[in-house]
Design a protein around this motif. Structure first.
Motif, PDB file in Angstrom:
ATOM      1  N   ASP A  47      87.783  30.647  19.433  1.00  0.00           N
ATOM      2  CA  ASP A  47      88.713  29.519  19.528  1.00  0.00           C
ATOM      3  C   ASP A  47      88.512  28.730  20.825  1.00  0.00           C
ATOM      4  N   GLU A 139      96.808  20.961  13.938  1.00  0.00           N
ATOM      5  CA  GLU A 139      97.820  21.504  14.851  1.00  0.00           C
ATOM      6  C   GLU A 139      98.913  22.259  14.085  1.00  0.00           C
ATOM      7  N   GLU A 209      90.389  26.319   8.102  1.00  0.00           N
ATOM      8  CA  GLU A 209      91.273  27.227   8.856  1.00  0.00           C
ATOM      9  C   GLU A 209      91.243  28.628   8.244  1.00  0.00           C
TER      10      GLU A 209
HETATM   11  C1  HMH Z   1      90.730  26.846  14.619  1.00  0.00           C
HETATM   12  N1  HMH Z   1      92.674  25.376  14.617  1.00  0.00           N
HETATM   13  C2  HMH Z   1      91.852  26.157  15.323  1.00  0.00           C
HETATM   14  N2  HMH Z   1      92.023  26.337  16.632  1.00  0.00           N
HETATM   15  C3  HMH Z   1      93.039  25.718  17.281  1.00  0.00           C
HETATM   16  N3  HMH Z   1      93.196  25.933  18.612  1.00  0.00           N
HETATM   17  C4  HMH Z   1      93.931  24.888  16.563  1.00  0.00           C
HETATM   18  C5  HMH Z   1      93.697  24.748  15.214  1.00  0.00           C
HETATM   19  C6  HMH Z   1      95.119  24.198  17.192  1.00  0.00           C
HETATM   20  O1  HMH Z   1      94.877  23.613  18.379  1.00  0.00           O
END
Ligand code: HMH
Length: 220
Positions: A47, A139, A209
């Motif tokens: 991330d 988000e 996601e």
């Molecule tokens: C994969 N989706 C992913 N990482 C993040 N940090 C966010 C959304 C939201 O900022």
């Protein structure tokens, strides 16, 4: 008006996908207190890389905002961009706490795929309406996923509460709702083909996601 906007109307036909993204076994395992620390560490490293690409994506959303809207949304987007600076520092601190060496992380397949999708928004042909809608749902998946981890009845391990609060806080929810209002306003004025593209992007984000959580929870 008081009627539900376009984005809320998408939730009915796409409820199943939305739930798969926001009640994924990985985030549900955080809430249950059964999360595999190796999976959490994998998510953290991946991330961090994603967020760096997200900065560039947000810069492209901001640019479209400046070019295509009257500029009243600029402050909200700029605020979002500014908070990513703090977020990158947070990732570095958190990585140290979990002994994740960020310099050694290389992107896994689902992350690369997601980043490529984000990069496609640098095309000037992609409208502001589509871009801001995409930003909102990206988000919102995190907001909804992590808010669930701090809701009543959670068994989230204390060392993960900071992560969950980062995206699960009432302030972050308000921020997502202001993005939703902007998206709905843009979509209300957009031509039908742009609304269709925005709905496709919405679904694509949910898919990406789910892939991102899958990647985090299992070695791939
Ligand atoms: C994969 N989706 C992913 N990482 C993040 N940090 C966010 C959304 C939201 O900022």
């Amino acid at each position: 008006g008081v009627e539900a906007g376009t984005t809320a109307a998408w939730m009915a036909p796409h409820r199943g996908m939305y739930e798969r993204a926001t009640r994924h076994p990985f985030t549900v395992s955080i809430r249950d207190g059964t999360v595999d620390p190796a999976a959490f560490r994998r998510w953290l490293g991946q991330d961090y890389m994603f967020v760096k690409e997200f900065v560039a994506f947000l810069a492209s959303v901001l640019l479209k905002c400046c070019r295509q809207s009257d500029g009243s949304d600029m402050e909200i987007i700029l605020g979002g961009l500014a908070s990513l600076s703090d977020e990158l520092s947070w990732f570095k601190k958190e990585a140290e706490k979990w002994s994740v060496n960020l310099a050694e992380v290389s992107p896994l397949k689902s992350n690369t795929e997601y980043c490529r999708f984000l990069q496609s928004f640098s095309e000037p042909e992609i409208s502001y309406a589509v871009a801001i809608t995409t930003f909102w749902i990206i988000e919102t998946v995190y907001q909804d996923s992590f808010a669930f981890c701090i809701e009543e009845g959670n068994k989230t391990p204390p060392e993960l509460l900071g992560t969950c609060q980062r995206w699960g806080s009432p302030e972050f929810k308000q921020y997502c709702q202001s993005l939703q209002r902007i998206a709905d306003r843009c979509l209300a004025d957009a031509p039908a083909d742009a609304v269709k593209s925005a709905e496709e992007a919405f679904l694509r984000v949910l898919e990406l996601e789910i892939g991102f959580w899958d990647m985090s929870s299992s070695q791939s």
